[in-house]
Design a protein around this motif. Sequence first.
Motif, PDB file in Angstrom:
ATOM      1  N   LEU A 149      -8.913 -21.713  25.621  1.00 52.00           N
ATOM      2  CA  LEU A 149      -9.042 -19.643  25.638  1.00 52.00           C
ATOM      3  C   LEU A 149      -9.512 -18.460  26.289  1.00 52.00           C
ATOM      4  CD1 LEU A 149      -9.974 -20.011  21.427  1.00 52.00           C
ATOM      5  CD2 LEU A 149      -7.515 -19.361  22.572  1.00 52.00           C
ATOM      6  N   VAL A 150     -10.868 -19.677  27.178  1.00 53.80           N
ATOM      7  CA  VAL A 150     -11.281 -18.441  28.094  1.00 53.80           C
ATOM      8  C   VAL A 150     -11.266 -18.564  29.723  1.00 53.80           C
ATOM      9  CG1 VAL A 150     -14.147 -17.941  29.146  1.00 53.80           C
ATOM     10  CG2 VAL A 150     -14.190 -18.804  26.285  1.00 53.80           C
ATOM     11  N   ASP A 151     -10.984 -19.942  29.957  1.00 55.91           N
ATOM     12  CA  ASP A 151     -10.825 -19.753  31.308  1.00 55.91           C
ATOM     13  C   ASP A 151      -8.792 -19.793  31.620  1.00 55.91           C
ATOM     14  OD1 ASP A 151     -13.097 -20.718  31.427  1.00 55.91           O
ATOM     15  OD2 ASP A 151     -13.036 -23.119  31.706  1.00 55.91           O
ATOM     16  N   ILE A 153      -6.052 -19.331  29.088  1.00 58.80           N
ATOM     17  CA  ILE A 153      -5.629 -18.231  29.270  1.00 58.80           C
ATOM     18  C   ILE A 153      -6.174 -16.633  29.132  1.00 58.80           C
ATOM     19  CG2 ILE A 153      -3.909 -16.658  27.015  1.00 58.80           C
ATOM     20  CD1 ILE A 153      -4.237 -20.300  25.388  1.00 58.80           C
ATOM     21  N   GLY A 154      -7.180 -16.644  28.615  1.00 58.69           N
ATOM     22  CA  GLY A 154      -8.129 -14.854  28.806  1.00 58.69           C
ATOM     23  C   GLY A 154      -7.857 -14.674  27.695  1.00 58.69           C
ATOM     24  N   LEU A 155      -7.592 -14.970  26.168  1.00 60.02           N
ATOM     25  CA  LEU A 155      -7.108 -14.529  25.390  1.00 60.02           C
ATOM     26  C   LEU A 155      -8.168 -13.276  24.922  1.00 60.02           C
ATOM     27  CD1 LEU A 155      -5.992 -15.384  22.793  1.00 60.02           C
ATOM     28  CD2 LEU A 155      -7.921 -15.704  21.981  1.00 60.02           C
ATOM     29  N   GLN A 156      -7.394 -11.741  24.312  1.00 62.94           N
ATOM     30  CA  GLN A 156      -8.102 -10.366  23.692  1.00 62.94           C
ATOM     31  C   GLN A 156      -8.186 -10.133  23.195  1.00 62.94           C
ATOM     32  OE1 GLN A 156      -9.110  -8.785  27.047  1.00 62.94           O
ATOM     33  NE2 GLN A 156      -8.177 -10.412  28.736  1.00 62.94           N
ATOM     34  N   PRO A 157      -8.626  -9.180  22.165  1.00 67.41           N
ATOM     35  CA  PRO A 157      -8.964  -9.310  21.490  1.00 67.41           C
ATOM     36  C   PRO A 157      -7.678  -8.235  20.870  1.00 67.41           C
ATOM     37  CG  PRO A 157     -11.085  -8.327  22.772  1.00 67.41           C
ATOM     38  CD  PRO A 157      -9.966  -8.841  23.886  1.00 67.41           C
ATOM     39  N   GLY A 158      -6.801  -8.845  19.314  1.00 64.44           N
ATOM     40  CA  GLY A 158      -5.810  -8.276  18.738  1.00 64.44           C
ATOM     41  C   GLY A 158      -4.855  -9.002  19.210  1.00 64.44           C
ATOM     42  N   SER A 159      -4.690 -10.173  20.054  1.00 64.33           N
ATOM     43  CA  SER A 159      -3.120 -11.255  20.414  1.00 64.33           C
ATOM     44  C   SER A 159      -3.421 -12.013  19.165  1.00 64.33           C
ATOM     45  CB  SER A 159      -4.207 -12.244  21.452  1.00 64.33           C
ATOM     46  OG  SER A 159      -4.591 -11.491  22.128  1.00 64.33           O
ATOM     47  N   LEU A 177     -12.876 -20.040  17.670  1.00 63.13           N
ATOM     48  CA  LEU A 177     -13.607 -19.191  18.735  1.00 63.13           C
ATOM     49  C   LEU A 177     -11.976 -18.413  18.727  1.00 63.13           C
ATOM     50  CD1 LEU A 177     -13.783 -22.592  21.343  1.00 63.13           C
ATOM     51  CD2 LEU A 177     -15.546 -20.911  20.442  1.00 63.13           C
ATOM     52  N   ALA A 178     -10.588 -18.319  18.791  1.00 62.56           N
ATOM     53  CA  ALA A 178     -10.221 -16.849  18.420  1.00 62.56           C
ATOM     54  C   ALA A 178     -10.851 -16.605  17.921  1.00 62.56           C
ATOM     55  CB  ALA A 178      -8.763 -17.368  18.790  1.00 62.56           C
ATOM     56  N   LYS A 179     -10.816 -17.032  16.484  1.00 59.31           N
ATOM     57  CA  LYS A 179     -11.404 -15.781  15.437  1.00 59.31           C
ATOM     58  C   LYS A 179     -12.639 -14.839  16.505  1.00 59.31           C
ATOM     59  CE  LYS A 179     -10.145 -14.606  11.972  1.00 59.31           C
ATOM     60  NZ  LYS A 179      -9.149 -13.445  11.341  1.00 59.31           N
ATOM     61  N   ASN A 180     -13.245 -15.804  17.213  1.00 61.82           N
ATOM     62  CA  ASN A 180     -14.254 -15.290  17.578  1.00 61.82           C
ATOM     63  C   ASN A 180     -14.427 -14.067  18.153  1.00 61.82           C
ATOM     64  OD1 ASN A 180     -16.124 -16.923  16.118  1.00 61.82           O
ATOM     65  ND2 ASN A 180     -16.679 -18.333  17.138  1.00 61.82           N
ATOM     66  N   LEU A 245       2.183 -19.666  26.954  1.00 66.40           N
ATOM     67  CA  LEU A 245       2.400 -20.589  26.428  1.00 66.40           C
ATOM     68  C   LEU A 245       1.319 -21.555  26.794  1.00 66.40           C
ATOM     69  CD1 LEU A 245       4.193 -23.653  25.010  1.00 66.40           C
ATOM     70  CD2 LEU A 245       5.518 -23.082  27.216  1.00 66.40           C
ATOM     71  N   SER A 246       0.649 -22.914  25.948  1.00 66.05           N
ATOM     72  CA  SER A 246      -0.213 -23.194  26.618  1.00 66.05           C
ATOM     73  C   SER A 246      -0.268 -24.538  25.247  1.00 66.05           C
ATOM     74  CB  SER A 246      -2.044 -22.803  26.053  1.00 66.05           C
ATOM     75  OG  SER A 246      -1.803 -21.816  26.894  1.00 66.05           O
TER      76      SER A 246
END
Length: 324
Positions: A149-151, A153-159, A177-180, A245-246
């Motif tokens: 998620l962090v390294d 994808i770099g997940l962003q809020p609202g995704s 972690l995605a919910k956080n 895609l991960s």
Amino acid sequence: MSETMNAVRVHAVGRPEVLTYERVARPEPGPGEVLVRVHAACLNPPDWYARGGFANIPDDLRPTTALPFTPGSDASGVVAALGEGVTEWQEGDEVFGLIRFPGTLGNGGKAYAEYTTAPAGQLARKPAAVDHVQAAAVPMAGLTAYQFLVDHIGLQPGSRVLINGAAGGVGHFAVQLAKNTGAYVIGVASGRHEAFLKGLGVDEFIDYTAVAVEDAVRDVDCLIDTVGGPRGHRFLPVIRDGGTLSPVFYGDYRLEEAARRGIVHRSGQVHSDGPQMTELARLLGEGRLRPGIDSVFPLSEAAAAHERAERGHIQGKIVLRVAD
């Protein structure tokens, strides 16, 4: 004469019954290492892959298995001795972490034992709010989810994120972690996991035994597939053009087709990381990350724990209790 301890060993690759419980020499910490009195260790897929000789891995990618070995890379316990040059820990500190991974692939992480050694920088302080069984359930699966998620994808809020295999080890940590992060999370698992995943905060649950996910969902920004396999490509219609895609495990994802739609493939091998473990420890201590425990077995019954793993449909993690 060196001191001895109980440990689980693999002398020949095969089914769970090749795991033997025996007396072995207690290890000594080298420079930069600590000796950990293990209170709990956790099962992870590489443990049973190694036990089976990595038969599920393509020949050209298959690690060499060095026999005999003691499996296990996830441990929670108490620092029992310090190696030369270690200043960040003291005897009696409660610690947990992913030990020497992926360097131990094929050679065993040596956590299925009453004592193990670990590089001091790969451990984090166990939060007082969780016990050793809960802490041992976190390292590999938690770090995999965090690093994806962090390294990667770099997940962003609202995704909008779809997590396939959401109730499993990596999956249930990825959900949290995605919910956080502030993402909208769609969790895919069998129906018996619905209450568990809703308790972890999924915004939408899909029972794959009742509904074909590729028919029910569209336009997700990111797909995290913790299952893999030859039918992984069935999820491509779920991802929006230009999405991510991960995959966590090997699978056929028809990457050329994905690339034509601008879908980016982001994945990677989990690795030991003390600072990231410390971040997971913070979330654990704050109650923002909760490990799911499928089952707990005594160290002497590691073979039975591996049999449980082979039956699949695991909710959270399988843990070995080594000491009270």
